[in-house]
Design a protein around this motif. Structure first.
Motif, mmCIF file in Angstrom:
data_model
loop_
_atom_site.group_PDB
_atom_site.id
_atom_site.type_symbol
_atom_site.label_atom_id
_atom_site.label_comp_id
_atom_site.label_asym_id
_atom_site.label_seq_id
_atom_site.Cartn_x
_atom_site.Cartn_y
_atom_site.Cartn_z
ATOM 1 N N LEU A 185 0.825 -1.220 0.000
ATOM 2 C CA LEU A 185 0.000 0.000 0.000
ATOM 3 C C LEU A 185 0.857 1.267 0.000
ATOM 4 C CD1 LEU A 185 -2.775 -1.019 2.583
ATOM 5 C CD2 LEU A 185 -3.058 -0.767 0.098
ATOM 6 N N MET A 186 1.946 1.263 0.768
ATOM 7 C CA MET A 186 2.765 2.470 0.928
ATOM 8 C C MET A 186 3.755 2.652 -0.231
ATOM 9 S SD MET A 186 1.733 3.699 3.918
ATOM 10 C CE MET A 186 2.900 4.546 4.985
ATOM 11 N N LYS A 187 4.306 1.555 -0.738
ATOM 12 C CA LYS A 187 5.373 1.691 -1.744
ATOM 13 C C LYS A 187 5.102 0.963 -3.056
ATOM 14 C CE LYS A 187 8.986 1.890 1.808
ATOM 15 N NZ LYS A 187 10.097 1.101 2.366
ATOM 16 N N LEU A 188 4.916 -0.354 -2.968
ATOM 17 C CA LEU A 188 4.954 -1.178 -4.176
ATOM 18 C C LEU A 188 3.915 -0.793 -5.235
ATOM 19 C CD1 LEU A 188 5.630 -4.700 -2.574
ATOM 20 C CD2 LEU A 188 7.225 -2.850 -3.064
ATOM 21 N N ARG A 189 2.723 -0.418 -4.787
ATOM 22 C CA ARG A 189 1.682 -0.106 -5.785
ATOM 23 C C ARG A 189 1.965 1.216 -6.511
ATOM 24 N NH1 ARG A 189 -3.802 2.065 -2.687
ATOM 25 N NH2 ARG A 189 -2.744 3.064 -0.958
ATOM 26 N N HIS A 190 2.870 2.042 -5.966
ATOM 27 C CA HIS A 190 3.193 3.326 -6.608
ATOM 28 C C HIS A 190 4.395 3.247 -7.544
ATOM 29 C CE1 HIS A 190 0.278 4.929 -3.864
ATOM 30 N NE2 HIS A 190 0.994 4.609 -2.807
ATOM 31 N N ILE A 191 5.098 2.129 -7.517
ATOM 32 C CA ILE A 191 6.371 2.046 -8.253
ATOM 33 C C ILE A 191 6.179 2.178 -9.766
ATOM 34 C CG2 ILE A 191 8.169 0.367 -8.932
ATOM 35 C CD1 ILE A 191 8.515 -0.246 -5.952
ATOM 36 N N GLU A 192 5.160 1.515 -10.292
ATOM 37 C CA GLU A 192 4.935 1.565 -11.749
ATOM 38 C C GLU A 192 4.918 3.013 -12.258
ATOM 39 O OE1 GLU A 192 1.203 -0.074 -13.036
ATOM 40 O OE2 GLU A 192 1.796 -0.102 -15.139
ATOM 41 N N GLY A 193 4.285 3.893 -11.503
ATOM 42 C CA GLY A 193 4.146 5.286 -11.918
ATOM 43 C C GLY A 193 5.410 6.118 -11.756
ATOM 44 N N LYS A 194 6.418 5.547 -11.104
ATOM 45 C CA LYS A 194 7.648 6.306 -10.852
ATOM 46 C C LYS A 194 8.802 5.890 -11.753
ATOM 47 C CE LYS A 194 6.688 7.468 -6.059
ATOM 48 N NZ LYS A 194 6.973 7.187 -4.658
ATOM 49 N N LEU A 195 8.551 4.935 -12.636
ATOM 50 C CA LEU A 195 9.637 4.444 -13.497
ATOM 51 C C LEU A 195 9.997 5.486 -14.548
ATOM 52 C CD1 LEU A 195 8.436 0.769 -13.791
ATOM 53 C CD2 LEU A 195 10.387 1.610 -12.473
ATOM 54 N N LEU A 196 11.252 5.440 -15.003
ATOM 55 C CA LEU A 196 11.777 6.529 -15.833
ATOM 56 C C LEU A 196 11.966 6.175 -17.306
ATOM 57 C CD1 LEU A 196 14.459 7.604 -13.193
ATOM 58 C CD2 LEU A 196 12.208 8.640 -13.536
ATOM 59 N N THR A 197 11.954 4.885 -17.630
ATOM 60 C CA THR A 197 12.108 4.498 -19.043
ATOM 61 C C THR A 197 10.840 3.819 -19.560
ATOM 62 O OG1 THR A 197 12.984 2.279 -18.595
ATOM 63 C CG2 THR A 197 14.596 4.083 -18.708
ATOM 64 N N GLU A 198 10.635 3.965 -20.858
ATOM 65 C CA GLU A 198 9.480 3.355 -21.515
ATOM 66 C C GLU A 198 9.531 1.832 -21.383
ATOM 67 O OE1 GLU A 198 5.996 3.383 -22.997
ATOM 68 O OE2 GLU A 198 7.052 5.296 -22.807
ATOM 69 N N ALA A 199 10.735 1.271 -21.554
ATOM 70 C CA ALA A 199 10.905 -0.188 -21.503
ATOM 71 C C ALA A 199 10.513 -0.734 -20.135
ATOM 72 C CB ALA A 199 12.351 -0.557 -21.822
ATOM 73 N N ALA A 200 10.969 -0.086 -19.068
ATOM 74 C CA ALA A 200 10.656 -0.558 -17.718
ATOM 75 C C ALA A 200 9.158 -0.438 -17.443
ATOM 76 C CB ALA A 200 11.453 0.219 -16.675
ATOM 77 N N ARG A 201 8.546 0.642 -17.930
ATOM 78 C CA ARG A 201 7.094 0.798 -17.733
ATOM 79 C C ARG A 201 6.338 -0.344 -18.416
ATOM 80 N NH1 ARG A 201 8.231 6.464 -17.728
ATOM 81 N NH2 ARG A 201 8.203 6.557 -19.999
ATOM 82 N N LYS A 202 6.843 -0.750 -19.565
ATOM 83 C CA LYS A 202 6.234 -1.859 -20.310
ATOM 84 C C LYS A 202 6.369 -3.166 -19.515
ATOM 85 C CE LYS A 202 6.172 -3.062 -25.209
ATOM 86 N NZ LYS A 202 6.831 -2.779 -26.506
ATOM 87 N N LEU A 203 7.581 -3.404 -18.984
ATOM 88 C CA LEU A 203 7.823 -4.619 -18.203
ATOM 89 C C LEU A 203 7.055 -4.594 -16.877
ATOM 90 C CD1 LEU A 203 11.695 -4.854 -18.755
ATOM 91 C CD2 LEU A 203 9.994 -6.443 -19.682
ATOM 92 N N ALA A 204 6.843 -3.397 -16.345
ATOM 93 C CA ALA A 204 6.203 -3.273 -15.022
ATOM 94 C C ALA A 204 4.702 -3.503 -15.085
ATOM 95 C CB ALA A 204 6.483 -1.901 -14.439
ATOM 96 N N ALA A 205 4.075 -3.196 -16.216
ATOM 97 C CA ALA A 205 2.612 -3.209 -16.277
ATOM 98 C C ALA A 205 2.030 -4.558 -15.849
ATOM 99 C CB ALA A 205 2.143 -2.840 -17.678
ATOM 100 N N GLN A 206 2.538 -5.644 -16.433
ATOM 101 C CA GLN A 206 2.008 -6.964 -16.097
ATOM 102 C C GLN A 206 2.313 -7.314 -14.636
ATOM 103 O OE1 GLN A 206 3.656 -10.141 -15.546
ATOM 104 N NE2 GLN A 206 1.798 -11.378 -15.629
ATOM 105 N N ARG A 207 3.531 -7.003 -14.209
ATOM 106 C CA ARG A 207 3.928 -7.306 -12.825
ATOM 107 C C ARG A 207 3.068 -6.555 -11.815
ATOM 108 N NH1 ARG A 207 10.376 -8.087 -11.940
ATOM 109 N NH2 ARG A 207 10.827 -9.237 -13.843
#
Lengths: 226, 226
Positions: free
Chosen positions: A186-208
């Motif tokens: 609740l405090m950290k992990l669910r916000h990580i996707e929105g804090k990523l800095l590269t397009e590639a990582a955002r793509k990899l993060a979505a499913q996770r």
């Protein structure tokens, strides 16, 4: 345009130096178990290679070294009970290790900068593509199935509760009995996707991220909590 | 036809006795954190109520008391380092508690039998529907999202690795560095669905077992292990 000194080492020379560096890191991180041990570093290295490929990053050698060294200051942070920041301290150790191994100075400086900036704090933020990739590679290991596993592992190590309600979790301080895996989510992990800095990582993060969300929904259903 | 003494207490009397019993159990289990603390007992109680309803079980009072008391001998097992079996020892404690609270003797005997048989060992197996339901309710809390969380929590508490390959996990002894959550899944958790004794529990387990299977598939993908 961002300022960057292009630094490439002959690939064969690099490979042999990298193997030696990896052995040193394995030894240094051997005493750290669980959430930030060498297995975490290995996954971050794999993530960094994948993101670098997807982003067509030119500085793959710098990225690989920085990913390998990103948590090298972790035991000093633990020993100082958080007084030393592992990113700032690790940057110094990383630079010293690379200089001792006769990596070119501009190369060592760039790696150290990636290490220093992998922990996003006020005034310290990733700027170059290499720095962004190392930052994202580390964050990516905090979400998905790995992130879920690490969060429960941490709760078990610290003797926190297995699970609690959102209200209990949000009200609990860090390192307390209520510092459950759900609190971490609740405090950290669910916000990580929105804090990523590269397009590639955002793509990899979505499913996770979606997987992680489903997990805690299921956990709440099974335990009758919300 | 199975032999069973039908024992029902007036519902109002039962409710008030149950609240008192629950307070005692909460206190006794308060010192046990994590995988087998009072939160586990509460989930097993909820599971037992649900299975009992789905199975139209007549002995709901016995089932509720047995689910509440099933791990009452846990701290003695921990203190004796496994010499005392918590199920056998717990059955004696359960019977003594119920007798002290003036539950009818045949009632106390049936509850104690459910406690004794909730841990499936050679020669000791659940026979009555009530015994089967308490056994299944406990097993159900070992799978699904809760089971995953408990497995990583245990690994964290024992300082085992976060994850390893199937080959490493299967070769590792219990309570060793390689006793990961994945080992728990491979050795025990994935087989639980097939060992359940009631139709209702098998129905409830199917989704949880599939969820758990998907989780470790995802974990292996994220970590590049199998």
């Amino acid at each position: 345009m961002e300022f960057m000194i292009k630094t490439m080492i002959d690939d064969n020379v690099f490979r042999s130096k990298f193997i030696e560096l990896r052995e040193q890191v394995t030894e240094i991180l051997a005493s750290i178990s669980g959430c930030h041990g060498f297995d975490h570093t290995e996954r971050v290295l794999n993530n960094a290679r994948l993101i670098a490929k997807m982003e067509n990053a030119p500085d793959i050698q710098i990225i690989e070294c920085a990913a390998l060294l990103h948590d090298i200051g972790r035991s000093e942070e633990i020993a100082s009970k958080g007084k030393h920041c592992h990113a700032a301290f690790g940057a110094k150790i990383a630079a010293a290790m690379l200089e001792k191994m006769r990596f070119p100075e501009p190369f060592a400086i760039q790696v150290a900068e990636c290490v220093r900036k992998h922990r996003y704090r006020r005034g310290v933020q990733p700027e170059t593509l290499a720095e962004k990739i190392v930052y994202d590679a580390d964050k990516l290991d905090s979400i998905g199935a790995v992130g879920i596993g690490r969060a429960f592992y941490f709760a078990g190590r610290e003797g926190a509760v297995l699970h609690n309600s959102a209200a209990e979790a949000m009200a609990a301080p860090e390192y307390s009995h209520g510092d459950s895996a759900y609190r971490e989510y609740l405090m950290k992990l669910r916000h990580i996707e929105g804090k990523l800095l590269t397009e590639a990582a955002r793509k990899l993060a979505a499913q996770r991220a979606g997987f992680m969300h489903d997990f805690f929904e299921q956990l709440n259903r099974e335990t009758d909590l919300k």
